[in-house]
Design a protein around this motif. Structure first.
Motif, mmCIF file in Angstrom:
data_model
loop_
_atom_site.group_PDB
_atom_site.id
_atom_site.type_symbol
_atom_site.label_atom_id
_atom_site.label_comp_id
_atom_site.label_asym_id
_atom_site.label_seq_id
_atom_site.Cartn_x
_atom_site.Cartn_y
_atom_site.Cartn_z
ATOM 1 N N ASN A 47 0.790 -1.267 -0.215
ATOM 2 C CA ASN A 47 0.148 0.132 0.042
ATOM 3 C C ASN A 47 0.689 1.247 -0.209
ATOM 4 O O ASN A 47 0.495 2.115 0.699
ATOM 5 C CB ASN A 47 -0.897 0.129 1.134
ATOM 6 N N GLN A 48 1.714 1.182 -1.151
ATOM 7 C CA GLN A 48 2.657 2.570 -0.893
ATOM 8 C C GLN A 48 3.779 2.710 0.093
ATOM 9 O O GLN A 48 4.471 3.713 -0.189
ATOM 10 C CB GLN A 48 1.674 3.765 -1.225
ATOM 11 N N ILE A 49 3.954 1.866 0.807
ATOM 12 C CA ILE A 49 4.917 1.890 1.782
ATOM 13 C C ILE A 49 5.955 0.794 1.329
ATOM 14 O O ILE A 49 5.463 -0.509 1.063
ATOM 15 C CB ILE A 49 4.690 1.584 3.346
ATOM 16 N N SER A 181 -1.296 -4.293 -2.786
ATOM 17 C CA SER A 181 -2.198 -3.252 -2.792
ATOM 18 C C SER A 181 -3.663 -3.366 -2.562
ATOM 19 O O SER A 181 -4.106 -4.251 -2.998
ATOM 20 C CB SER A 181 -2.106 -2.316 -4.074
ATOM 21 N N THR A 182 -4.409 -2.920 -1.472
ATOM 22 C CA THR A 182 -5.706 -3.034 -1.150
ATOM 23 C C THR A 182 -6.455 -2.551 -2.251
ATOM 24 O O THR A 182 -7.370 -2.875 -2.702
ATOM 25 C CB THR A 182 -6.001 -2.498 0.119
ATOM 26 N N ARG A 183 -6.060 -1.317 -2.828
ATOM 27 C CA ARG A 183 -6.654 -0.479 -3.927
ATOM 28 C C ARG A 183 -6.209 -1.173 -5.172
ATOM 29 O O ARG A 183 -4.915 -1.703 -5.371
ATOM 30 C CB ARG A 183 -6.204 0.957 -3.772
ATOM 31 N N ASN A 184 -7.143 -1.410 -5.925
ATOM 32 C CA ASN A 184 -6.971 -2.072 -7.322
ATOM 33 C C ASN A 184 -5.950 -1.536 -8.081
ATOM 34 O O ASN A 184 -5.792 -0.263 -8.321
ATOM 35 C CB ASN A 184 -8.127 -2.126 -8.321
ATOM 36 N N ILE A 185 -4.989 -2.085 -8.506
ATOM 37 C CA ILE A 185 -3.833 -1.894 -9.606
ATOM 38 C C ILE A 185 -4.567 -1.912 -10.937
ATOM 39 O O ILE A 185 -4.708 -3.045 -11.407
ATOM 40 C CB ILE A 185 -2.521 -2.713 -9.162
ATOM 41 N N THR A 186 -4.247 -0.946 -11.797
ATOM 42 C CA THR A 186 -4.928 -0.964 -13.194
ATOM 43 C C THR A 186 -3.763 -0.999 -14.041
ATOM 44 O O THR A 186 -3.879 -1.429 -15.264
ATOM 45 C CB THR A 186 -5.410 0.392 -13.332
ATOM 46 N N SER A 187 -2.651 -0.491 -13.917
ATOM 47 C CA SER A 187 -1.346 -0.897 -14.429
ATOM 48 C C SER A 187 -0.157 -0.751 -13.873
ATOM 49 O O SER A 187 0.001 -0.361 -12.729
ATOM 50 C CB SER A 187 -1.360 0.239 -15.550
ATOM 51 N N PHE A 188 0.878 -1.710 -14.068
ATOM 52 C CA PHE A 188 2.398 -1.652 -13.759
ATOM 53 C C PHE A 188 3.374 -1.730 -14.873
ATOM 54 O O PHE A 188 3.159 -2.721 -15.652
ATOM 55 C CB PHE A 188 2.155 -2.903 -12.601
ATOM 56 N N ILE A 197 10.528 -9.938 -16.066
ATOM 57 C CA ILE A 197 9.180 -10.051 -15.971
ATOM 58 C C ILE A 197 8.644 -9.147 -15.163
ATOM 59 O O ILE A 197 9.198 -8.308 -14.192
ATOM 60 C CB ILE A 197 8.903 -11.491 -14.823
ATOM 61 N N ILE A 198 7.475 -8.613 -15.688
ATOM 62 C CA ILE A 198 6.565 -7.558 -14.977
ATOM 63 C C ILE A 198 5.009 -7.761 -15.251
ATOM 64 O O ILE A 198 4.677 -7.829 -16.520
ATOM 65 C CB ILE A 198 7.121 -6.096 -15.532
ATOM 66 N N GLU A 199 4.043 -7.977 -14.064
ATOM 67 C CA GLU A 199 2.856 -8.353 -14.784
ATOM 68 C C GLU A 199 2.046 -7.986 -13.171
ATOM 69 O O GLU A 199 2.893 -7.818 -12.371
ATOM 70 C CB GLU A 199 2.764 -9.574 -14.900
ATOM 71 N N HIS A 200 0.777 -8.044 -13.305
ATOM 72 C CA HIS A 200 -0.021 -7.553 -12.164
ATOM 73 C C HIS A 200 -1.316 -8.351 -12.125
ATOM 74 O O HIS A 200 -1.840 -8.338 -13.062
ATOM 75 C CB HIS A 200 0.022 -5.897 -11.842
ATOM 76 N N THR A 201 -2.181 -8.201 -11.033
ATOM 77 C CA THR A 201 -3.313 -8.832 -10.893
ATOM 78 C C THR A 201 -4.140 -7.808 -10.317
ATOM 79 O O THR A 201 -3.365 -6.365 -10.259
ATOM 80 C CB THR A 201 -3.467 -9.966 -10.121
ATOM 81 N N ALA A 202 -5.189 -7.756 -9.722
ATOM 82 C CA ALA A 202 -5.746 -6.680 -9.305
ATOM 83 C C ALA A 202 -5.168 -5.996 -8.052
ATOM 84 O O ALA A 202 -5.181 -4.752 -7.947
ATOM 85 C CB ALA A 202 -7.288 -7.085 -8.915
ATOM 86 N N ASN A 203 -4.682 -7.066 -7.439
ATOM 87 C CA ASN A 203 -4.196 -6.505 -6.089
ATOM 88 C C ASN A 203 -2.826 -6.971 -5.706
ATOM 89 O O ASN A 203 -1.899 -6.772 -4.627
ATOM 90 C CB ASN A 203 -4.843 -7.175 -4.706
ATOM 91 N N GLN A 204 -2.054 -7.395 -6.871
ATOM 92 C CA GLN A 204 -0.535 -7.736 -6.576
ATOM 93 C C GLN A 204 0.165 -7.594 -7.926
ATOM 94 O O GLN A 204 -0.309 -7.597 -9.054
ATOM 95 C CB GLN A 204 -0.465 -9.407 -6.279
ATOM 96 N N GLY A 205 1.434 -7.517 -7.839
ATOM 97 C CA GLY A 205 2.360 -7.150 -8.908
ATOM 98 C C GLY A 205 3.781 -7.749 -8.547
ATOM 99 O O GLY A 205 4.242 -7.672 -7.512
ATOM 100 N N ILE A 206 4.401 -8.026 -9.697
ATOM 101 C CA ILE A 206 5.751 -8.581 -9.597
ATOM 102 C C ILE A 206 6.634 -8.049 -10.717
ATOM 103 O O ILE A 206 5.985 -7.762 -11.685
ATOM 104 C CB ILE A 206 5.806 -10.306 -9.443
ATOM 105 N N TRP A 234 -7.157 3.957 3.181
ATOM 106 C CA TRP A 234 -6.627 2.537 3.333
ATOM 107 C C TRP A 234 -5.660 2.374 4.348
ATOM 108 O O TRP A 234 -4.905 3.291 4.537
ATOM 109 C CB TRP A 234 -5.980 2.395 1.946
ATOM 110 N N SER A 235 -5.997 1.248 5.200
ATOM 111 C CA SER A 235 -5.335 1.348 6.442
ATOM 112 C C SER A 235 -4.644 0.088 6.637
ATOM 113 O O SER A 235 -4.924 -1.063 5.954
ATOM 114 C CB SER A 235 -6.347 1.307 7.680
ATOM 115 N N MET A 236 -3.592 -0.066 7.454
ATOM 116 C CA MET A 236 -2.663 -1.274 7.920
ATOM 117 C C MET A 236 -2.595 -1.162 9.303
ATOM 118 O O MET A 236 -2.287 0.023 9.907
ATOM 119 C CB MET A 236 -1.456 -1.294 7.258
ATOM 120 N N SER A 237 -2.487 -2.286 9.951
ATOM 121 C CA SER A 237 -2.034 -2.227 11.400
ATOM 122 C C SER A 237 -1.708 -3.593 11.776
ATOM 123 O O SER A 237 -1.844 -4.598 11.267
ATOM 124 C CB SER A 237 -3.516 -1.888 12.300
ATOM 125 N N THR A 238 -1.240 -3.784 13.247
ATOM 126 C CA THR A 238 -0.671 -4.793 13.768
ATOM 127 C C THR A 238 -0.413 -4.772 15.076
ATOM 128 O O THR A 238 -0.116 -3.564 15.589
ATOM 129 C CB THR A 238 0.684 -5.228 13.144
#
Length: 690
Positions: A47-49, A181-188, A197-206, A234-238
């Motif tokens: 999530n951008q961190i 990313s919790t927010r959907n990824i539209t391009s990478f 290799i560079i590809e992504h799904t809605a919430n992951q990319g490599i 968009w939040s993250m916690s532990t």
């Protein structure tokens, strides 16, 4: 290299490039670098961190011992969290010292290309070892960064251009990025390289990139875009089991963005750029300042009003009051800027005496902004810091509207840091110190951020009121169109917390409301949240410290608090540094020297998956051997064995369809796998979700 002394979350949106380190021989008075032979970046983005680990191997190609001194140009806005190295068969990890880094000895002079590369504020570290002739030293540095975000686009910049230091080829250069990313990824996409290799799904990319026997002469720049229709918080916690301080066990970070839809109104600006044109600004500084002013004039919005003030021992401006932005006035301003020259002394009081009263015809339905640029201490007019601060604050107080003051000081050793810090803090703004070559890029990037304000002087209210504590930054920065607010804090009780942001827009109160669920367990994958919280708290304390007399008792106590936080949470500050080291006794399989490898596991994608996933790996040796993947369930039971024949160097992949050795579908859950190629065995983890 810029140095952010006071960092608001607003400034984390400025793009920074990471860079490979440099080792010199500290036992020699003659400048001599040690050959870099491998450089590998591993980046985990949540999530951008980003958590960036750069692994480098240096080789002593001389006939004499090298006492290695490491320089790393840590980018602005980043916080170093770990430094370790491999020597004499062991990994060593540096501790944090309550003193800034200033090791003795070394070369008496440094070449310009070196000082330009490392900047003014690098990490400097002397290793407790020597590199013998033809021997190597592996170094690993880790740091966290809040990635730059503009209008739904996030950028990761990694400076891999080493040509200022050496043009010799490296044995290997690699880049591995894992994006969640919790927010959907539209391009990478990669902007200036061709990844393997560079590809992504809605919430992951490599992304994976590797190259051998090539000079490191090109940077990495990756960009991913997030769904612009998904707005909010968009939040993250532990929740940790225990903490080494007196506050709550829980850590959270959230990223909030105002609605950038067409219905969002932009607050018009009343804007003044104040430029120091004293003699010390001659040369590069005044040229860059003029270029920045030209850029701003060319990028004002319709409906804005503006003026430009210049000063040395006296002052002058284009107009006696702010003028509407139009083509005619823009051309008048550009001509004025072109004729600016540098000479004379520095009268800061005179600059504000001319600038502030010109805001008398404004109100709180506009964003009233002063960008003040200087490279020196006052040498004319009021020169006492406290008297000048009082004078400026009185001018601001007597104004009929709220004015946001953003101070930019060129060179921390050349300007009155206390004055610039105090007046910015007193007047809803912030201060930033930068190098003389950074004026244009810094000012223009900052202006692009504040160009479109949508919420001024925001505050947060929380329900339940005592649900969270220790939230930073404090106070909150203004919100701008297409930008984000990043806030960190602590909590004790896992629960749903309601946040209300309220602020002023067009003289009306505007609110944004969000709910955040605080985690009830410790998530090891979010351990970086402790670093982000510590960094933002330290930034808040630095704002207070640089606004004080550094010799006062209060300043000394505040400095000690910053040092204590640094050492407790492992975040480097201007007052601390990496120091000495201890042997790492862990048997963590990642604790291996950074040396040329034969096989590299690139992980599986997607992960989590349903029902298939692809396990990828890379071979860097011309051996033709079989590769085996063994898959185990969480109880350690072997589920399936997959294999293929490799044919020398290259990228390979093996697909698992989620079945066992009897071709029966397995249940959802966590699975482990090993990759064996020859005598090398690597391991990974994956999750099936049905």
């Amino acid at each position: 290299m810029k140095r952010f002394i006071l960092v608001a979350s607003l400034l984390t949106t400025l793009l920074a490039l990471h860079a490979a380190g440099v080792i010199i021989n500290s036992s020699s008075t003659t400048f001599q670098t040690t050959k870099l032979i491998n450089c590998a970046y591993d980046v985990q983005i949540e999530n951008q961190i980003s958590v960036v680990t750069v692994q480098e191997t240096f080789k002593n190609v001389t006939s004499t011992n090298v006492a290695p001194r490491y320089y790393y140009p840590l980018p602005e806005g980043c916080s170093a969290t770990q430094l370790r190295w491999f020597s004499n068969g062991f990994w060593w990890q540096a501790s944090i010292s309550p003193n800034p880094s200033s090791p003795p000895g070394g070369p008496s002079t440094f070449p310009t290309n070196f000082t330009s590369y490392i900047g003014s504020f690098p990490i400097v570290f002397d290793f407790t070892t020597v590199i013998f002739p033809q021997d190597t030293l592996a170094v690993e540095l880790t740091y966290v960064q809040l990635l730059p975000y503009i209008d739904g686009n996030v950028e990761l910049g990694l400076k891999n251009n080493y040509s200022l230091i050496s043009t010799l080829p490296l044995m290997t250069q690699t880049l591995d990025v894992e994006l969640n990313s919790t927010r959907n990824i539209t391009s990478f996409q990669s902007i200036n390289q061709e990844p393997n290799i560079i590809e992504h799904t809605a919430n992951q990319g490599i992304c994976h990139y590797s190259i051998a026997n090539t000079a490191a002469n090109s940077d990495y720049l990756l960009r991913y875009s997030l769904d612009s229709s998904e707005l909010g918080l968009w939040s993250m916690s532990t929740l940790r089991d225990s903490v080494p301080d007196v506050w709550s066990n829980g850590f959270f970070t959230f990223i909030a963005e105002p609605d950038p839809s067409n219905s969002t109104q932009i607050i018009n600006k009343v804007f003044t750029l104040v430029i120091d044109r004293s003699g010390s600004m001659s040369g590069t500084k005044i040229t860059q300042a003029k270029n920045a002013a030209t850029y701003i004039v060319n990028h004002l919005n319709e409906g804005d009003r503006f003026n430009i003030v210049i000063f040395n021992e006296s002052n002058s401006s284009i107009w006696t009051e702010h003028q509407e932005y139009n083509a005619t006035n823009a051309q008048t301003a550009l001509t004025f800027i072109n004729n600016i020259t540098a000479s004379g002394m520095t009268n800061i009081g005179a600059a504000f005496n001319l600038t502030v009263p010109q805001f008398s015809n404004t109100g709180d339905d506009t964003a009233n902004i002063i960008i003040f640029l200087t490279d020196g201490c006052p040498t004319a007019g009021i020169q006492d810091t406290q008297l000048l601060r009082t004078y400026i604050d009185n001018l601001m107080t007597n104004s009929t509207s709220t004015i946001f003051l953003y101070n930019f000081g060129i060179g921390i050793n050349d300007v009155n840091t206390q004055l610039l810090s105090q007046t910015a803090t007193d007047n809803h703004g912030l201060v930033q110190f930068l190098g003389q070559n950074d004026v244009y890029t810094t000012i223009t990037a900052f202006y692009n951020i504040i160009r479109n304000p949508v919420l001024l002087d925001p505050i947060i209210t929380v329900s339940p009121p005592d649900a969270v504590e220790q939230m930073f930054p404090n106070p909150l920065p203004n919100l701008y169109l297409g930008r984000q607010m990043i806030v960190s804090g602590r909590y004790a009780v896992p629960q749903t917390v309601h946040f209300t942001f309220s602020g002023n827009a067009f003289n009306q109160v505007v609110t944004y409301e969000y709910d955040m669920q605080l985690a009830e367990t410790n998530d090891p994958n979010k351990s970086f949240l402790t670093k982000i919280w510590a960094k933002q708290k330290i930034d808040d304390l630095l704002i207070q410290y640089y606004g004080m007399d550094s010799t006062s008792t209060t300043a000394h106590e505040l400095k000690q608090t910053i040092v204590d936080l640094s050492m407790t949470w492992g975040v480097i500050t201007p007052f601390t540094s990496f120091h000495s080291g201890t042997i790492i006794t862990t048997e963590d399989p990642t604790a291996l020297p950074v040396l040329p490898y034969s096989v590299k596991l690139l992980g599986n994608f997607p992960n989590p998956f349903n029902p298939t996933t692809i396990i990828r790996f890379e071979i860097t040796k011309d051996d033709h051997l079989p590769a085996y993947v063994r898959i185990y369930n969480i109880r350690g039971q072997l589920i399936k064995i997959l294999g293929l024949k490799t044919h020398g160097k290259g990228l390979y992949q093996i697909m698992w369809d989620g079945t066992d050795q009897m071709n029966q579908s397995v249940s959802s859950g966590v699975y482990f796998y090993t990759l064996q190629w020859g005598n090398e065995i690597l391991a990974g983890k994956m999750v099936m979700v049905k």
